[in-house]
Scaffold this motif. Structure first.
Motif, mmCIF file in Angstrom:
data_model
loop_
_atom_site.group_PDB
_atom_site.id
_atom_site.type_symbol
_atom_site.label_atom_id
_atom_site.label_comp_id
_atom_site.label_asym_id
_atom_site.label_seq_id
_atom_site.Cartn_x
_atom_site.Cartn_y
_atom_site.Cartn_z
ATOM 1 N N GLN A 206 0.855 -1.181 0.000
ATOM 2 C CA GLN A 206 0.000 0.000 0.000
ATOM 3 C C GLN A 206 0.896 1.237 0.000
ATOM 4 O O GLN A 206 1.300 1.730 1.048
ATOM 5 N N GLY A 207 1.213 1.727 -1.213
ATOM 6 C CA GLY A 207 2.118 2.868 -1.308
ATOM 7 C C GLY A 207 3.510 2.492 -0.842
ATOM 8 O O GLY A 207 4.131 1.549 -1.334
ATOM 9 N N SER A 208 3.998 3.240 0.142
ATOM 10 C CA SER A 208 5.320 2.952 0.700
ATOM 11 C C SER A 208 5.255 1.990 1.869
ATOM 12 O O SER A 208 6.288 1.654 2.440
ATOM 13 N N ASN A 209 4.060 1.556 2.257
ATOM 14 C CA ASN A 209 3.878 0.661 3.399
ATOM 15 C C ASN A 209 3.427 -0.720 2.939
ATOM 16 O O ASN A 209 2.882 -0.879 1.840
ATOM 17 N N VAL A 210 3.624 -1.695 3.809
ATOM 18 C CA VAL A 210 3.119 -3.055 3.599
ATOM 19 C C VAL A 210 1.979 -3.273 4.582
ATOM 20 O O VAL A 210 2.124 -3.026 5.779
ATOM 21 N N GLN A 211 0.843 -3.723 4.064
ATOM 22 C CA GLN A 211 -0.333 -3.946 4.902
ATOM 23 C C GLN A 211 -0.677 -5.429 4.908
ATOM 24 O O GLN A 211 -0.841 -6.055 3.868
ATOM 25 N N MET A 212 -0.780 -5.983 6.108
ATOM 26 C CA MET A 212 -1.162 -7.377 6.294
ATOM 27 C C MET A 212 -2.530 -7.411 6.958
ATOM 28 O O MET A 212 -2.707 -6.852 8.046
ATOM 29 N N THR A 213 -3.488 -8.070 6.314
ATOM 30 C CA THR A 213 -4.845 -8.191 6.834
ATOM 31 C C THR A 213 -5.066 -9.628 7.282
ATOM 32 O O THR A 213 -5.014 -10.556 6.475
ATOM 33 N N ILE A 214 -5.312 -9.796 8.575
ATOM 34 C CA ILE A 214 -5.537 -11.109 9.166
ATOM 35 C C ILE A 214 -7.026 -11.255 9.430
ATOM 36 O O ILE A 214 -7.635 -10.401 10.076
ATOM 37 N N THR A 215 -7.622 -12.335 8.920
ATOM 38 C CA THR A 215 -9.063 -12.565 9.040
ATOM 39 C C THR A 215 -9.312 -13.684 10.048
ATOM 40 O O THR A 215 -9.168 -14.861 9.724
ATOM 41 N N PRO A 216 -9.674 -13.329 11.290
ATOM 42 C CA PRO A 216 -10.006 -14.372 12.273
ATOM 43 C C PRO A 216 -11.507 -14.656 12.259
ATOM 44 O O PRO A 216 -12.293 -13.977 11.594
ATOM 45 N N GLN A 217 -11.904 -15.654 13.033
ATOM 46 C CA GLN A 217 -13.310 -16.000 13.183
ATOM 47 C C GLN A 217 -13.583 -16.317 14.654
ATOM 48 O O GLN A 217 -12.703 -16.740 15.395
ATOM 49 N N GLY A 218 -14.827 -16.070 15.061
ATOM 50 C CA GLY A 218 -15.204 -16.318 16.442
ATOM 51 C C GLY A 218 -14.683 -15.236 17.365
ATOM 52 O O GLY A 218 -14.378 -14.107 16.974
ATOM 53 N N LEU A 219 -14.562 -15.597 18.637
ATOM 54 C CA LEU A 219 -14.053 -14.694 19.662
ATOM 55 C C LEU A 219 -12.559 -14.941 19.807
ATOM 56 O O LEU A 219 -12.133 -16.079 19.993
ATOM 57 N N TRP A 220 -11.746 -13.874 19.728
ATOM 58 C CA TRP A 220 -10.305 -14.043 19.689
ATOM 59 C C TRP A 220 -9.624 -12.855 20.355
ATOM 60 O O TRP A 220 -10.222 -11.811 20.619
ATOM 61 N N GLU A 221 -8.352 -13.030 20.617
ATOM 62 C CA GLU A 221 -7.484 -11.962 21.095
ATOM 63 C C GLU A 221 -6.104 -12.191 20.496
ATOM 64 O O GLU A 221 -5.740 -13.317 20.129
ATOM 65 N N HIS A 222 -5.328 -11.102 20.397
ATOM 66 C CA HIS A 222 -4.040 -11.203 19.736
ATOM 67 C C HIS A 222 -2.914 -10.813 20.679
ATOM 68 O O HIS A 222 -3.119 -10.126 21.684
ATOM 69 N N ASN A 223 -1.727 -11.262 20.315
ATOM 70 C CA ASN A 223 -0.523 -11.021 21.089
ATOM 71 C C ASN A 223 0.616 -10.850 20.094
ATOM 72 O O ASN A 223 0.764 -11.662 19.178
ATOM 73 N N ALA A 224 1.414 -9.781 20.233
ATOM 74 C CA ALA A 224 2.477 -9.500 19.275
ATOM 75 C C ALA A 224 3.776 -9.240 20.016
ATOM 76 O O ALA A 224 3.787 -8.654 21.101
ATOM 77 N N TYR A 225 4.878 -9.691 19.424
ATOM 78 C CA TYR A 225 6.196 -9.415 19.978
ATOM 79 C C TYR A 225 7.217 -9.485 18.855
ATOM 80 O O TYR A 225 6.953 -10.042 17.770
ATOM 81 N N GLN A 226 8.378 -8.905 19.086
ATOM 82 C CA GLN A 226 9.433 -8.840 18.079
ATOM 83 C C GLN A 226 10.746 -9.233 18.709
ATOM 84 O O GLN A 226 11.099 -8.768 19.797
#
Length: 703
Positions: free
Chosen positions: A229-249
């Motif tokens: 998307q232009g100068s950026n990279v966009q990642m779209t994650i499609t979950p289902q149901g009830l969920w929560e996310h956790n991110a680390y690097q």
């Protein structure tokens, strides 16, 4: 040397452990900067954090923040922790505590907040001032963006090197993005039902611009779409149901995990983390009315709350920094109350009142069901057999239909016709929709490998002595150590005039190979008159053979359906009957594969296997019939999709050393081999059975 191990909560809620081998001498010698002290002051709604360093900072530290949970992280390069502790609790305003972790030559400062706040930083001499301000949203509600990592200046263009997806051990989806630079900016936000991750000023190669369909991994995520998307990279994650996310690097590896949350209808705040999850509050009341206290909690949380008229009384409590759902639970237990959650509305009443009301509702529904008019509905089954469901529904012990319900089946069209109340028909409709699905298929390939390695060595000698100088009318001569020449026989010879120089021997121990013909070396010694002959023949054979037989039966079957494939012959043999006569019977000598697969929810395959390989053995056959060599394996294994497992193996080795010799003469040193026959055999054979299952999808071609 001091070994320091620091563990702190990562900004996404996971546990991040940083191990540092730091030296107190390095911090004191001036090679690296050091955090010397930390002070906190509160002014109105803002909080100021002052950090004192050994040396003034050359630039502001890089930092990032997230909203859930509310945290701010600052990274100080070439800096060690000189405070002597890794955490400090403050509870000043919205600043709850501070965690400090050191790894190598970098120190991370994590501010744990009560709610999301903005921050400003300023360097004053050897100090760093961090001002925390409440986040103000003007106008309409805007979409929340989590700045996981702020972009840092870099002279090298950042690109995405790889994107991988895998299923975690607890069923969570784990997306790993490999970046060329660890300083890339990353934003995370929830957009509708999707989770969107933006990589700021990052390039995406053409081979990674694709949509990953990950439905078969049985995780909350069904698809991952990555675009430029232009100068950026966009990642779209499609979950289902009830969920929560956790991110680390970790260095250049950015990982985002999406975990399923099992909804508890009686739980006010959903989440997979243990304990209470509500926002913290403090309550200090003395002899306050319970209805008023419930009103305060409802206004604090924005929860729609209905309180029964029978709720009354007063309570005294002092709670500090307690999650609001825990505070509500304490109040309900103390006053003998209970709650029922319906959507976003909570009903609070005494336990006895709620129990009586629910009992009356159940009795009312049962009475309505007894007089409710019946309806008829037809159910067309596509993949399931209607006869099997009919057998279940007509059972008197089943609870799917009411007492007045009935069912008939039409096997020709594979339909069910059910007559019952609308609520029971709706339940049956949902049941049929969940079980009337196409069965997944599995291709099972077995590879049976029989390898053999044989070695044999034979050595033998034949010796003969012939003296023809003796007297006699026929001038036949005299044999020493052998048979009389006048007999004319030797070793089955029927000629009356044998060839004494070749056929007459005194020692007859030639090589006796199992197969083939042994090589022979012979020579004859005789006198000048050619009347005395000495015959010598040495025969030897060394054989080395290797062979391999591969059988590969394959069969495809549906999930939890047994399949059988076999190929071979039926061997006839005579069998005596009770009357004394004989009859012809047949026995199979087949290569057979019988298997029943079961696909697990995580994509693995459980197989009940029965592999049989029979071969006729003509060497051991008798007049009564043909002998059959049998190799049979029966087991149950768990294999990954597309994986190969060895389910059985048989290894045999036969070593023999046979010697035939003439007594006494065969034991003479050096010359004893002229009176011996020796044979050495070393045979090896190995049987291995390999099984490879593959789940067949619509786009899979079987080769």
């Amino acid at each position: 040397m001091i070994n320091i191990k620091r563990c702190l909560l990562s900004l996404a809620g996971g546990l991040l452990c940083l191990v540092s081998l730091a030296s107190a001498q390095d911090a004191s010698s001036g090679k690296m900067n050091s955090i010397e002290s930390m002070n906190v002051a509160q002014q109105g709604g803002s909080v100021t954090l002052k950090l004192m360093f050994k040396e003034p900072l050359s630039a502001l530290p890089a930092g990032f923040s997230i909203a859930k949970p509310a945290r701010i992280a600052l990274d100080f390069p070439d800096t060690v922790n000189g405070l002597g502790k890794s955490s400090q609790v403050y509870n000043e305003g919205e600043l709850r505590s501070v965690n400090i972790a050191q790894v190598s030559d970098r120190t991370r400062l994590v501010l744990n907040l009560g709610k999301a706040m903005s921050y400003d930083m300023k360097i004053e001499g050897a100090s760093l001032l961090i001002a925390l301000q409440p986040s103000v949203v003007q106008g309409a509600l805007i979409q929340e963006v989590t700045h996981f990592a702020e972009p840092r200046p870099s002279q090298v263009e950042t690109t995405v090197r790889d994107i991988s997806f895998r299923r975690g051990k607890d069923g969570e989806a784990r997306i790993t993005v490999d970046l060329s630079d660890a300083n890339a900016g990353i934003d995370i936000r929830q957009q509708g039902a999707n989770l969107v991750v933006d990589f700021v000023k990052v390039k995406l190669p053409g081979g990674l611009r694709k949509r990953l369909d990950v439905t078969d991994f049985a995780t909350p995520v069904t698809a991952v779409n990555t675009t430029q998307q232009g100068s950026n990279v966009q990642m779209t994650i499609t979950p289902q149901g009830l969920w929560e996310h956790n991110a680390y690097q970790t260095d250049t590896q950015f990982v985002i995990e999406v975990k399923q949350v099992i909804e508890n209808p009686n739980k006010l705040v959903q989440g997979s983390r243990g304990g209470y999850q509500g926002e913290k509050l403090s309550l200090n009341f003395q002899n306050v009315d319970v209805r008023r206290l419930l009103q305060v909690i409802g206004e604090f949380t924005g929860l729609n709350m209905v309180v029964s008229d029978s709720v009354g009384g007063s309570i005294t409590l002092i709670l500090k920094d307690v999650p609001w759902d825990q505070a509500l639970d304490i109040i309900l237990k103390q006053k003998g109350l209970d709650m029922r959650k319906n959507g976003n509305v909570v009903l609070i009443a005494p336990r006895e009142e709620l129990a009586i009301k629910e009992k009356l509702e159940l009795e009312s529904r049962q009475q309505i069901g007894d007089i409710e008019p019946l309806h008829q509905e037809g159910f067309q089954l596509n993949y399931h057999k209607a006869k099997e469901i009919f057998e279940v529904l007509k059972n008197k012990e089943q609870t799917l239909l009411s007492k007045r319900g009935s069912v008939i089946v039409d096997e020709r069209t594979n339909q069910l016709f059910v007559t019952d109340t609308p609520s029971r028909l709706a339940d049956l409709r949902r049941l049929i929709a969940s079980i009337d699905v196409p069965l997944r298929q599995v291709m099972i390939e077995a590879r049976i490998v029989e390898a053999s390695d044989s070695f044999s060595k034979n050595l033998g000698v034949r010796l003969g002595y012939n003296d023809m100088s003796g007297g006699g009318t026929n001038n036949a001569g005299v044999v020493v150590g052998g048979k009389s020449a006048g007999m004319g026989y030797y070793n089955g010879q029927v000629e009356t005039k044998p060839d004494f120089t070749r056929d007459l021997t005194s020692v007859n121990l030639p090589a006796t190979p199992r197969a083939g013909t042994a090589g022979a070396f012979s020579f004859v010694l005789f006198n000048a008159a050619k009347t005395v002959f000495l015959n010598t023949e040495i025969s030897a054979l060394e054989a080395d053979g290797r062979g391999k037989v591969i059988s590969s039966p394959r069969v495809m079957t549906a999930n939890q359906v047994e399949a059988l494939i076999e190929q071979g012959v039926e061997i006839p043999y005579q069998q005596a009957t009770s009357s004394g006569a004989t009859s012809i019977s047949f026995r199979k000598a087949n290569l057979a594969l019988k298997v029943k697969p079961q696909i697990t929810p995580d994509g693995k395959i459980i197989m009940t296997l029965d592999v049989n390989k029979d071969t006729p053995n003509t060497q051991l056959s008798t007049g009564a019939g043909v002998a059959i060599d049998t190799k049979h394996v029966k087991t149950e294994v768990l294999v990954e999709n597309g994986g190969t497992v060895v389910i059985g193996g048989i290894y045999t080795q036969s070593i023999r050393d046979n010697t035939q010799r003439i007594p006494v003469l065969g034991d003479i040193p050096y010359l004893g081999f002229l009176f011996r026959n020796s044979e050495k055999i070393d045979d090896k054979s190995e049987l291995l059975v390999f099984i490879t299952p593959r789940i067949v999808t619509e786009g899979l071609a079987v080769r």
